[in-house]
Enzyme design. Sequence first.
Site, short mmCIF file in Angstrom:
data_model
loop_
_atom_site.label_atom_id
_atom_site.label_comp_id
_atom_site.label_asym_id
_atom_site.label_seq_id
_atom_site.Cartn_x
_atom_site.Cartn_y
_atom_site.Cartn_z
N GLU A 30 14.52 -6.92 -3.60
CA GLU A 30 15.40 -7.37 -4.17
C GLU A 30 15.29 -6.72 -5.77
O GLU A 30 13.64 -6.86 -5.93
CB GLU A 30 15.85 -8.27 -4.05
CG GLU A 30 16.68 -8.18 -3.38
CD GLU A 30 18.26 -9.77 -3.66
OE1 GLU A 30 18.16 -9.68 -4.71
OE2 GLU A 30 17.57 -10.41 -2.78
N ASP A 41 21.25 -16.97 -12.21
CA ASP A 41 19.32 -17.38 -11.98
C ASP A 41 19.05 -18.85 -12.47
O ASP A 41 20.06 -19.39 -13.29
CB ASP A 41 18.76 -16.43 -12.17
CG ASP A 41 19.48 -14.44 -12.09
OD1 ASP A 41 19.47 -15.50 -10.84
OD2 ASP A 41 19.70 -13.78 -12.66
#
Length: 182
Positions: A30, A41
């Site tokens: 990724e 995040d």
Amino acid sequence: MPFIVGGFPSIDVTEMVLAGIDGTGARVVEIGIPFSDPIADGPIIASAMHDTLVAGTRIEAILDTVARARPHTEAAMIAMVSHSIVHRLGDDAFVRRLHASGFDGLIVPDLDPGVADGLLHVIDETVCKDTELVPLVRLQFRGLAEFERKAFWFRNVTDARGRDFDGSVVLGALGSSRTIYG
């Protein structure tokens, strides 16, 4: 599946990591496209995205880096990107650019399904998860150019006994991958 922030700590390091990813045994990597507000995040990824943006990394540099690394790796490269970036560049144009650079698919975690027309086929008809999903998607992808392959979002899913599920199913999200749907 390893995750890296594109351009962190530099474009050169990103290219070296991608070119050597096969040696780690990873079949998929990724690549986070830096975004100025990565609220979902944790602090380490948010900091890396901030640092790479401050350093001037732009999406074109990441696409060019993937294009240079693509001949050196068999691993599938998946872009993790905010829908605001995709939308700003245009859904179809963005997917074409990703494909041309060598990406095999994308994850758009903040995608509002209500505006997903360019990225998803939305299916409201009842579909049986046990017998219809995978054959249906494989059939739909045959003959389509890779950049035209989109994921399917099935919103009315049952099982072979006719039981309904509260959730929905996204299938074929990596459908542009020649490795998966060759």
